[in-house]
Design a protein around this motif. Structure first.
Motif, PDB file in Angstrom:
ATOM      1  N   PHE A  19       1.552   5.485   8.198  1.00  0.00           N
ATOM      2  CA  PHE A  19       2.324   6.230   7.203  1.00  0.00           C
ATOM      3  C   PHE A  19       1.592   6.272   5.859  1.00  0.00           C
ATOM      4  CE2 PHE A  19       5.446   6.721   3.886  1.00  0.00           C
ATOM      5  CZ  PHE A  19       6.233   7.762   4.358  1.00  0.00           C
ATOM      6  N   TYR A  20       1.159   5.092   5.355  1.00  0.00           N
ATOM      7  CA  TYR A  20       0.544   5.118   4.015  1.00  0.00           C
ATOM      8  C   TYR A  20      -0.806   5.801   4.038  1.00  0.00           C
ATOM      9  CZ  TYR A  20      -2.313   0.865   4.962  1.00  0.00           C
ATOM     10  OH  TYR A  20      -3.189  -0.048   5.464  1.00  0.00           O
ATOM     11  N   MET A  21      -1.515   5.717   5.168  1.00  0.00           N
ATOM     12  CA  MET A  21      -2.819   6.377   5.230  1.00  0.00           C
ATOM     13  C   MET A  21      -2.644   7.880   5.103  1.00  0.00           C
ATOM     14  SD  MET A  21      -5.261   4.525   5.050  1.00  0.00           S
ATOM     15  CE  MET A  21      -6.393   5.754   4.489  1.00  0.00           C
ATOM     16  N   PHE A  22      -1.628   8.412   5.813  1.00  0.00           N
ATOM     17  CA  PHE A  22      -1.459   9.868   5.772  1.00  0.00           C
ATOM     18  C   PHE A  22      -0.736  10.314   4.508  1.00  0.00           C
ATOM     19  CE2 PHE A  22      -3.386   9.709   9.740  1.00  0.00           C
ATOM     20  CZ  PHE A  22      -3.994  10.937   9.871  1.00  0.00           C
ATOM     21  N   ARG A  23       0.066   9.437   3.935  1.00  0.00           N
ATOM     22  CA  ARG A  23       0.587   9.738   2.600  1.00  0.00           C
ATOM     23  C   ARG A  23      -0.594   9.955   1.653  1.00  0.00           C
ATOM     24  NH1 ARG A  23       1.082   5.887  -1.561  1.00  0.00           N
ATOM     25  NH2 ARG A  23       2.317   6.616  -3.313  1.00  0.00           N
ATOM     26  N   LEU A  24      -1.565   9.032   1.738  1.00  0.00           N
ATOM     27  CA  LEU A  24      -2.757   9.143   0.899  1.00  0.00           C
ATOM     28  C   LEU A  24      -3.507  10.436   1.189  1.00  0.00           C
ATOM     29  CD1 LEU A  24      -4.715   7.739  -1.068  1.00  0.00           C
ATOM     30  CD2 LEU A  24      -5.763   6.632   0.881  1.00  0.00           C
ATOM     31  N   PHE A  25      -3.672  10.731   2.491  1.00  0.00           N
ATOM     32  CA  PHE A  25      -4.434  11.919   2.868  1.00  0.00           C
ATOM     33  C   PHE A  25      -3.744  13.187   2.383  1.00  0.00           C
ATOM     34  CE2 PHE A  25      -5.521  15.299   5.858  1.00  0.00           C
ATOM     35  CZ  PHE A  25      -6.886  15.324   5.686  1.00  0.00           C
ATOM     36  N   GLY A  57       1.538   4.916  15.764  1.00  0.00           N
ATOM     37  CA  GLY A  57       0.607   5.619  14.894  1.00  0.00           C
ATOM     38  C   GLY A  57       1.065   7.052  14.682  1.00  0.00           C
ATOM     39  N   ALA A  58       1.401   7.717  15.795  1.00  0.00           N
ATOM     40  CA  ALA A  58       1.808   9.118  15.715  1.00  0.00           C
ATOM     41  C   ALA A  58       3.086   9.246  14.890  1.00  0.00           C
ATOM     42  CB  ALA A  58       2.014   9.667  17.119  1.00  0.00           C
ATOM     43  N   ALA A  59       4.011   8.306  15.081  1.00  0.00           N
ATOM     44  CA  ALA A  59       5.265   8.365  14.335  1.00  0.00           C
ATOM     45  C   ALA A  59       5.001   8.206  12.847  1.00  0.00           C
ATOM     46  CB  ALA A  59       6.208   7.268  14.820  1.00  0.00           C
ATOM     47  N   GLY A  60       4.116   7.297  12.503  1.00  0.00           N
ATOM     48  CA  GLY A  60       3.767   7.101  11.098  1.00  0.00           C
ATOM     49  C   GLY A  60       3.231   8.379  10.493  1.00  0.00           C
ATOM     50  N   ILE A  61       2.317   9.009  11.217  1.00  0.00           N
ATOM     51  CA  ILE A  61       1.730  10.259  10.723  1.00  0.00           C
ATOM     52  C   ILE A  61       2.811  11.326  10.607  1.00  0.00           C
ATOM     53  CG2 ILE A  61       0.071  12.076  11.241  1.00  0.00           C
ATOM     54  CD1 ILE A  61      -1.582   9.910  12.691  1.00  0.00           C
ATOM     55  N   ALA A  62       3.676  11.387  11.642  1.00  0.00           N
ATOM     56  CA  ALA A  62       4.718  12.419  11.655  1.00  0.00           C
ATOM     57  C   ALA A  62       5.667  12.237  10.477  1.00  0.00           C
ATOM     58  CB  ALA A  62       5.486  12.341  12.974  1.00  0.00           C
ATOM     59  N   PHE A  63       6.051  10.998  10.203  1.00  0.00           N
ATOM     60  CA  PHE A  63       6.952  10.748   9.080  1.00  0.00           C
ATOM     61  C   PHE A  63       6.283  11.135   7.761  1.00  0.00           C
ATOM     62  CE2 PHE A  63       9.698   8.205  11.821  1.00  0.00           C
ATOM     63  CZ  PHE A  63      10.933   8.566  11.317  1.00  0.00           C
ATOM     64  N   ALA A  64       5.006  10.761   7.645  1.00  0.00           N
ATOM     65  CA  ALA A  64       4.277  11.109   6.426  1.00  0.00           C
ATOM     66  C   ALA A  64       4.240  12.618   6.267  1.00  0.00           C
ATOM     67  CB  ALA A  64       2.872  10.528   6.475  1.00  0.00           C
ATOM     68  N   ALA A  87       6.135  18.855   5.131  1.00  0.00           N
ATOM     69  CA  ALA A  87       7.079  19.814   5.707  1.00  0.00           C
ATOM     70  C   ALA A  87       8.219  20.143   4.731  1.00  0.00           C
ATOM     71  CB  ALA A  87       7.637  19.264   7.016  1.00  0.00           C
ATOM     72  N   VAL A  88       8.866  19.117   4.233  1.00  0.00           N
ATOM     73  CA  VAL A  88      10.025  19.366   3.369  1.00  0.00           C
ATOM     74  C   VAL A  88       9.607  19.118   1.924  1.00  0.00           C
ATOM     75  CG1 VAL A  88      12.448  18.869   3.016  1.00  0.00           C
ATOM     76  CG2 VAL A  88      11.395  18.438   5.252  1.00  0.00           C
ATOM     77  N   PRO A  89       9.563  20.149   1.089  1.00  0.00           N
ATOM     78  CA  PRO A  89       9.000  20.021  -0.256  1.00  0.00           C
ATOM     79  C   PRO A  89       9.715  18.997  -1.127  1.00  0.00           C
ATOM     80  CG  PRO A  89       9.383  22.323   0.319  1.00  0.00           C
ATOM     81  CD  PRO A  89      10.019  21.508   1.397  1.00  0.00           C
ATOM     82  N   GLY A  90      11.045  18.936  -1.056  1.00  0.00           N
ATOM     83  CA  GLY A  90      11.781  18.074  -1.985  1.00  0.00           C
ATOM     84  C   GLY A  90      11.683  16.596  -1.655  1.00  0.00           C
ATOM     85  N   LEU A  91      11.378  16.301  -0.374  1.00  0.00           N
ATOM     86  CA  LEU A  91      11.451  14.908   0.071  1.00  0.00           C
ATOM     87  C   LEU A  91      10.394  14.015  -0.568  1.00  0.00           C
ATOM     88  CD1 LEU A  91      12.321  14.793   3.874  1.00  0.00           C
ATOM     89  CD2 LEU A  91      13.525  13.709   1.977  1.00  0.00           C
ATOM     90  N   ALA A  92       9.244  14.614  -0.889  1.00  0.00           N
ATOM     91  CA  ALA A  92       8.142  13.806  -1.415  1.00  0.00           C
ATOM     92  C   ALA A  92       8.584  13.048  -2.662  1.00  0.00           C
ATOM     93  CB  ALA A  92       6.946  14.696  -1.736  1.00  0.00           C
ATOM     94  N   LYS A  93       9.304  13.755  -3.548  1.00  0.00           N
ATOM     95  CA  LYS A  93       9.742  13.127  -4.804  1.00  0.00           C
ATOM     96  C   LYS A  93      10.659  11.945  -4.520  1.00  0.00           C
ATOM     97  CE  LYS A  93       9.432  15.629  -9.000  1.00  0.00           C
ATOM     98  NZ  LYS A  93       9.314  17.085  -9.106  1.00  0.00           N
ATOM     99  N   THR A  94      11.627  12.171  -3.600  1.00  0.00           N
ATOM    100  CA  THR A  94      12.560  11.111  -3.251  1.00  0.00           C
ATOM    101  C   THR A  94      11.813   9.924  -2.667  1.00  0.00           C
ATOM    102  OG1 THR A  94      13.800  12.993  -2.453  1.00  0.00           O
ATOM    103  CG2 THR A  94      14.863  10.839  -2.283  1.00  0.00           C
ATOM    104  N   ALA A  95      10.899  10.229  -1.724  1.00  0.00           N
ATOM    105  CA  ALA A  95      10.158   9.158  -1.065  1.00  0.00           C
ATOM    106  C   ALA A  95       9.386   8.343  -2.089  1.00  0.00           C
ATOM    107  CB  ALA A  95       9.201   9.740  -0.027  1.00  0.00           C
ATOM    108  N   ALA A 108       0.825  -1.209   0.000  1.00  0.00           N
ATOM    109  CA  ALA A 108       0.000   0.000   0.000  1.00  0.00           C
ATOM    110  C   ALA A 108       0.858   1.257   0.000  1.00  0.00           C
ATOM    111  CB  ALA A 108      -0.928  -0.002   1.219  1.00  0.00           C
ATOM    112  N   LEU A 109       2.098   1.152   0.507  1.00  0.00           N
ATOM    113  CA  LEU A 109       3.002   2.308   0.555  1.00  0.00           C
ATOM    114  C   LEU A 109       3.244   2.896  -0.833  1.00  0.00           C
ATOM    115  CD1 LEU A 109       5.886   1.327   2.956  1.00  0.00           C
ATOM    116  CD2 LEU A 109       4.285   3.193   3.227  1.00  0.00           C
ATOM    117  N   GLY A 110       3.360   2.016  -1.827  1.00  0.00           N
ATOM    118  CA  GLY A 110       3.813   2.491  -3.129  1.00  0.00           C
ATOM    119  C   GLY A 110       2.701   2.668  -4.144  1.00  0.00           C
TER     120      GLY A 110
END
Lengths: 104, 610
Positions: free
Chosen positions: B422-428, B502-509, B515-523, B297-299
């Motif tokens: 993490f994947y839920m908040f990536r989606l959100f 749960g909180a860590a997953g959300i925070a990482f997402a 927070a960091v604009p460039g990281l999304a592309k790398t991730a 689901a992450l990818g």
């Protein structure tokens, strides 16, 4: 009156009937088969007339039946001949050994 | 206290009548009104079931049976059984079902197959309610198969799309593999116990302990779960099933049908519990599926695909709980998951309805435009991530508590929980926040028929966990088990860990995608190939198993064609051989027949004269 014994009549009828049966089983021509049927019917009619002599109460019954047999034989012959005609038109034959479609 | 009531038979009957009405009169007479028939049926089912759920809460159990087939010494009884588990599930199923039917009126508006859709959904509701209140494995299996049929029909609802036509075939065939196992399992159970009644088997289970057939039966029954609940390696059909309309994905492929496999495990638990090896298989299958599903689901870049793999993963949690012997925890998670996953799917449906796309790469920044959808989706995402006091936290915490003591399982489940957040908040974040995507421009909020059910389900996702929380003394678990100690004692430390994950997953997402604009592309560059790579390798495992079945099938085909058919052909040939010699006496010549007739006559005359 009883110049000829009853047995002689019966024997005559038997011979006639046997001739009819033989004809039916052996004749290859359908017309012959029809004629043989007439012989068998006539043998039966002779029997009826002969036995009507021996019945004292109503001797005319047997003779009456003989007339019926003659009439029916005529009707049967008419129907039989019609069938033979129809057959001939369809298959161009009156030979019984060529009419063998009634099998598997 | 066992009670009977004829009203219970009506619960599955209302949707069945709606199905018949929609099938026969939908196209010509009902047209747009087809939806009202289905809504009315679902609402009636809900309110018919409600007093029985309430009765169960007061300690009643509803049960009745009548003989269906008399077979040998035993007889197969049909009937209903509403115990605490069925009472809770019938409530959830009819409630979620009603909400989704209402939602569908908005989502399916002006579709060419409007009445057809509602006919199928009603048939599904009828089968699902039958399954929940069934009191024996045979009736359960019948309803189970009807659900499989409905799933097939609804995945292929837009059958003119080749992908949908393929997906429905795949779903039907893959679940069939599991269903064969289940049917063999049911037959084995009948051999063992001479009955298929749930309560009889529960009472008699102990007598079969040590019988070598028992683990076989347990494993075969579990095969049904693997197929229906999309467990590894038969999970491959569920992501493809997303070709169906979104309400279907929410109802059948998230909230109810796929959960039936877990319900099956709960029903068969007395048998499963006696085979520790099978329990281990169940545990490891569930745990593995939970992790693999979450990782894939992450990818994923398709909203519905993310949710599909999320469902697979959450079902894995439930199955793992069953494998741990924590039936109540697994069932609790089934209930909460039904609410928040239906909510998430319907939220995704609302997004698709508003934007016309389901590709994450074309979405973004929808929050201001679709406020209701976004808020309810956020609630659902928080619930599945396990943030207290939302529903998912309590049930997931129960499962984690149950797994505590088995370090490996505990670790894997914790990692899966972290990935889930993490994947839920990536989606959100990718859907609702960030910069606007290509298709977000003219997005609009969905009508009330869509947002209304979303808010109701959001409320459920907020509150559904409380009955099983320490605030209410783990009431739900105790109710389900009928004892005072149905739950694992909650441990504060575990709760902290689970919340932190749960909180860590959300925070990482948030860190990667906000927070960091460039990281999304790398991730994304890392996650997409990783996810799809794992997906591919898992698919190839499933294909391998499929090939194995094909090989077995082709051998069976060979055997059938040359051996079984050979015997049949041989008998036919023998008859022909005998006939060909005898038929020579039938010449077709009249005079031959006459000769025989005369000969017979002669024989009769001779015998008569003697």
């Amino acid at each position: 009156m009883n110049l000829i014994p009853t047995e002689h009549y019966l024997l005559f009828a038997l011979v006639l009937f046997a001739a009819g049966v033989t004809g039916i089983l052996t004749r290859r021509n359908v017309i012959g088969v029809l004629i043989s049927i007439e012989l068998m019917l006539n043998a039966a009619a002779i029997n009826l007339v002969v036995f009507s002599h021996t019945v004292k109460t109503a001797p005319e019954t047997g003779q009456l039946f003989a007339f019926f047999v003659i009439a029916l034989a005529a009707a049967g012959a008419a129907v039989g001949l019609a069938i033979v005609l129809a057959l001939y038109r369809n298959r161009h034959t009156v030979q019984t050994d060529e009419m063998n479609l009634l099998k598997w | 206290m066992v009670t009977q009531s004829g009203w219970i038979y009506l619960i599955p009957c209302y949707p069945l009548v709606a199905f018949l009405l929609n099938v026969f009169f939908g196209a010509k007479v009902l047209k747009e009104k087809a939806a009202w028939v289905s809504i009315a049926a679902s609402v009636l089912s809900f309110f018919t079931a409600l007093p029985f759920t309430a009765g169960c809460l007061q300690g009643k159990i509803y049960s009745d049976r009548f003989p269906w087939i008399a077979a040998g010494n035993g007889s197969l009884d049909f009937g209903y059984l509403i115990d605490p588990m069925a009472a809770v599930l019938i409530f959830v199923v009819t409630l979620v079902g009603t909400l989704i039917v209402v939602y569908s009126t908005g989502y399916m508006r002006s579709d060419a197959g409007y009445h057809r859709f509602f006919a199928y959904v009603s048939l599904f509701m009828s089968a699902m309610t039958t399954l929940v209140i069934a009191n024996n494995f045979l009736l359960f299996f019948i309803a189970w198969e009807i659900m499989g049929l409905c799933s097939y029909l609804l995945i292929g609802f837009w059958f003119e799309k080749p992908a949908a036509a393929k997906a429905c075939k795949k779903a039907f065939l893959v679940t069939r593999v599991g269903d064969i196992g289940l049917f063999l399992g049911i037959l084995t159970l009948f051999t063992l116990f001479g009955t298929l009644h749930f309560e009889d088997i529960k009472d008699m289970a102990q007598t079969a302990a040590g019988n070598p057939l028992l683990p076989a039966a347990a494993f075969l029954v579990f095969c049904g779960t693997i197929g229906k609940s999309a467990q590894f390696p038969l999970h491959v059909w569920l992501p493809d099933a997303m070709e169906g309309p979104t309400p279907v994905s929410a109802l059948i492929h998230a909230a109810t049908m796929v959960a039936a496999g877990v319900y099956l495990l709960a029903r068969a638990f007395p048998v499963l519990a006696l085979s520790p090896d099978v329990m281990k298989i169940i545990l490891y299958t569930g745990t593995g599926t939970a992790f693999v599903g979450a990782f894939i689901a992450l990818g994923a870049t398709d909203i519905k695909k993310v949710l599909a793999y999320s469902t697979i993963s959450q079902l894995g949690f439930m199955v793992a709980a069953m494998g741990l012997g924590a039936v109540n925890a697994g069932f609790f998670h089934l209930v909460t998951h039904a609410f928040f996953k239906a909510l998430l799917f319907m939220g995704a449906g609302s997004v698709i309805h508003g934007t016309g796309t389901q590709d994450l790469r074309e979405l973004g920044g929808l929050f201001p435009k679709m406020k209701s959808t976004a808020w309810t989706f956020l609630i659902g995402a928080l619930a599945i991530s396990g943030i207290p006091p939302l529903a998912g936290f309590w049930s997931k915490d129960e499962i984690l508590t149950a797994s505590h003591g088995n370090n490996f399982i505990f670790t894997v489940l914790c990692v899966s929980a972290f990935i889930t957040a993490f994947y839920m908040f990536r989606l959100f974040f990718l859907t609702f926040l960030g910069k606007e995507g290509a298709k977000s421009g003219h997005a609009h909020e969905s009508p009330l028929s869509i947002t209304g059910p979303l808010w109701v389900l959001a409320g459920c996702s907020l509150l559904a966990g409380l009955p099983g929380s320490p605030f209410m003394g783990m009431w739900l678990q105790n109710f389900l088990s009928g004892t005072r100690h149905g739950a694992h004692e909650p441990q504060a430390a575990l709760m902290m860990i689970s919340t932190a994950l749960g909180a860590a997953g959300i925070a990482f997402a948030a860190l990667f995608y906000l927070a960091v604009p460039g990281l999304a592309k790398t991730a994304e560059a890392v996650l997409r190939p990783a996810g799809s790579g794992l997906e591919k390798s898992m698919n190839s495992v499933a294909s391998g198993i499929g090939t194995l079945f094909m090989k077995a099938g082709s051998f069976q085909n060979f055997f059938d064609k040359y051996f079984v058919d050979g015997i049949v052909n041989l008998s036919g040939y023998a008859a022909q051989l005998a006939a060909s010699s005898i038929r020579r006496i039938q010449t077709g010549l009249v005079q031959h027949s006459l000769l025989v007739a005369f000969a017979v006559l002669m024989v009769f005359l001779y015998c008569g004269m003697k």
